[in-house]
Write a protein that holds these residues in place. Structure first.
Motif, PDB file in Angstrom:
ATOM      1  N   UNK A  39      17.223 112.957  47.943  1.00 51.55           N
ATOM      2  CA  UNK A  39      19.029 113.345  47.739  1.00 51.55           C
ATOM      3  C   UNK A  39      19.560 112.773  46.565  1.00 51.55           C
ATOM      4  N   UNK A  40      19.061 111.833  45.889  1.00 52.94           N
ATOM      5  CA  UNK A  40      20.271 111.507  44.572  1.00 52.94           C
ATOM      6  C   UNK A  40      19.331 110.853  43.582  1.00 52.94           C
ATOM      7  N   UNK A  41      18.807 112.070  42.571  1.00 52.00           N
ATOM      8  CA  UNK A  41      18.802 112.692  41.249  1.00 52.00           C
ATOM      9  C   UNK A  41      18.976 110.550  40.415  1.00 52.00           C
ATOM     10  N   UNK A  42      19.911 110.413  40.682  1.00 50.44           N
ATOM     11  CA  UNK A  42      20.770 109.442  39.804  1.00 50.44           C
ATOM     12  C   UNK A  42      19.950 108.032  40.139  1.00 50.44           C
ATOM     13  N   UNK A  43      19.104 107.805  41.390  1.00 50.55           N
ATOM     14  CA  UNK A  43      18.563 107.219  41.662  1.00 50.55           C
ATOM     15  C   UNK A  43      17.050 106.785  41.351  1.00 50.55           C
ATOM     16  N   UNK A  44      16.461 108.194  41.489  1.00 56.29           N
ATOM     17  CA  UNK A  44      15.833 108.861  40.494  1.00 56.29           C
ATOM     18  C   UNK A  44      15.028 108.021  39.139  1.00 56.29           C
ATOM     19  N   UNK A  45      16.473 108.830  38.514  1.00 56.12           N
ATOM     20  CA  UNK A  45      16.563 108.039  36.812  1.00 56.12           C
ATOM     21  C   UNK A  45      16.778 106.487  36.917  1.00 56.12           C
ATOM     22  N   UNK A  46      16.970 105.794  37.837  1.00 55.65           N
ATOM     23  CA  UNK A  46      17.230 104.424  37.955  1.00 55.65           C
ATOM     24  C   UNK A  46      15.740 104.056  38.008  1.00 55.65           C
ATOM     25  N   UNK A  47      15.194 104.108  39.475  1.00 56.04           N
ATOM     26  CA  UNK A  47      14.075 103.244  39.629  1.00 56.04           C
ATOM     27  C   UNK A  47      12.735 103.710  38.073  1.00 56.04           C
TER      28      UNK A  47
END
Length: 115
Positions: A39-47
């Protein structure tokens, strides 16, 4: 959705850490994190950045431990982890450097004599 399984394939794998100093840890539910990442692409980038950092850090440790002398490993440890040496035991440091505590004491004694 992927799940890592333990060696017997019965339960999801659990990780643990051994900390020589105080740490703060967090545990996240894998399924909830997977939903949040979708749901949150920014979280994927962070991980992804966290994983890249972990892999690079592991690679540096591997290179340090396989391609250098004990003296060089000690110097690299001090450079990578300033001020940690005085907060952990010599036994732990020797284990990290893959040498015996007696040899670590010998290295430190030589440093003191040279100074």
């Amino acid at each position: 959705m992927k799940t890592c399984w333990n060696s017997r394939g019965e339960l999801p794998a659990r990780s643990f850490i051994v900390a020589e100093t105080s740490v703060q840890g967090f545990r996240f539910d894998w399924e909830q994190m997977s939903v949040a990442r979708s749901r949150h692409p920014a979280l994927t980038a962070y991980v992804t950045r966290m994983l890249e950092y972990a892999v690079c850090s592991q690679a540096r440790r591997f290179i340090t431990h396989t391609a250098s002398s004990a003296e060089e490993r000690l110097a690299n440890f001090r450079k990578e982890y300033p001020n940690l040496e005085r907060r952990i035991s010599q036994k732990v440091l020797a284990s990290y450097l893959q040498i015996t505590p007696a040899y670590l004491s010998q290295l430190m004694r030589r440093e003191q004599e040279a100074a």
